[in-house]
Design an enzyme around this catalytic site. Structure first.
Site, PDB file in Angstrom:
ATOM      1  CG  ASP A  83      -7.110   4.709   5.935  1.00 51.81           C
ATOM      2  OD1 ASP A  83      -7.806   4.180   5.054  1.00 51.81           O
ATOM      3  OD2 ASP A  83      -7.572   5.191   6.983  1.00 51.81           O
ATOM      4  CG  HIS A 228      -2.744   2.435   8.102  1.00 46.85           C
ATOM      5  ND1 HIS A 228      -3.480   1.690   8.981  1.00 46.85           N
ATOM      6  CD2 HIS A 228      -3.139   3.723   8.253  1.00 46.85           C
ATOM      7  CE1 HIS A 228      -4.296   2.497   9.653  1.00 46.85           C
ATOM      8  NE2 HIS A 228      -4.116   3.728   9.241  1.00 46.85           N
TER       9      HIS A 228
END
Ligand SMILES: [Zn+2]
Length: 277
Positions: A83, A228
């Site tokens: 992400d 992430h």
């Protein structure tokens, strides 16, 4: 036709008013017969508010609409998802690790970062990975109105179309937060909302060992793993730990005979096997 225009924040506001009035009535010894109706009404409203909030913030709750978090399959497949990127140099480093190991992944990108680093978006697609929409500026969608939510998603879809020639059919709301209006805006655009079943809090940089252990200990067949490569729109934090942890997670899970797939394949498996979302 009924339109789900009620926002979670409005419902919580309404419930708070009812709680205050109910408690006041109870305090003034009204609504106490035959039972303490005011007090019970207040407790009921607090529980309802808590329940509605948990449904909005926890992955895997479907009260506001279908959210994909994993495939219920016996097949040893898992999906790595990244992400908040693209974010150099970490997105390139993650891509290098994936390439070295022949592993596909899914990147939920933030529109503002897409604008900054279109060449990284191109590389993600060219190397066979899947793209998902993670909004334009990574806001809490529960605080935006319908038009703003639509604009956040549409702008990123437009950018990704300009760069790659296609638009994603999956999205992940920032922090996973959604309510009825968020889900309706996504449904209108045929965007499937994808969250995760394995979270390791890599964004607080708890150490490579910890990230790896958290993921490996929680993974099962059909898991969607949240990692992430980026850091919201601020892009200040290091993602070096995530890069190294990704390498170790891949090695460990491969040694356990897991196969890595994109979210698209996880969704196909879910549809094929008719399993729960
Ligand atoms: Zn995010």
């Amino acid at each position: 036709m009924f339109e789900a225009n009620l926002r979670l924040s409005s419902v919580l506001g309404l419930l708070t008013v009812v709680v205050v009035i109910s408690l006041l009535l109870d305090y003034c010894r009204l609504l106490r017969r035959p039972a303490r109706i005011g007090l019970w009404l207040a407790i009921l409203c607090i529980m309802a508010g808590l329940g509605l909030t948990l449904q909005a913030v926890l992955p895997g709750n479907h009260f506001y609409g279908p959210v994909f978090i994993e495939a219920a399959t016996q097949e040893k497949i898992v999906a790595l998802t990244f992400d908040d990127g693209p974010y150099p140099p970490y997105t390139q480093q993650v891509l290098n690790v994936l390439k070295e190991n022949g592993v596909p992944a899914t990147f939920f990108v933030v529109g503002k970062n897409v604008e900054r680093y279109p060449e990284l978006v191109k590389r993600i697609v060219e190397e066979g990975h899947q793209l998902g929409n993670h909004t334009y500026s990574h806001p809490d969608l529960l605080k935006l109105d319908r038009g703003q939510i639509a604009a956040e998603v549409d702008k990123t879809q437009r950018l990704l179309f300009e760069i790659t020639g296609r638009v994603p059919d999956i999205m992940r709301p920032p922090h996973g937060f959604r309510d009825a209006v968020v889900m309706e805006v996504m449904a209108e655009r045929n965007l499937k909302v994808v969250e995760w079943s394995v979270m390791c809090r890599d964004w607080v940089n708890p150490g490579v060992e910890t990230i790896t252990r958290r993921v490996v200990s929680k993974v099962k067949s059909g898991s969607i793993i949240l990692l992430h490569d980026g850091d919201g729109v601020d892009s200040t934090a290091s993602r070096a730990q995530t890069v190294e942890a990704t390498r170790r997670i891949i090695h460990e899970l491969k040694s356990q005979d897991y196969r890595f797939v994109t979210v698209d394949e996880i969704l196909k498996t879910t549809a094929k096997e008719g399993t729960a979302l």
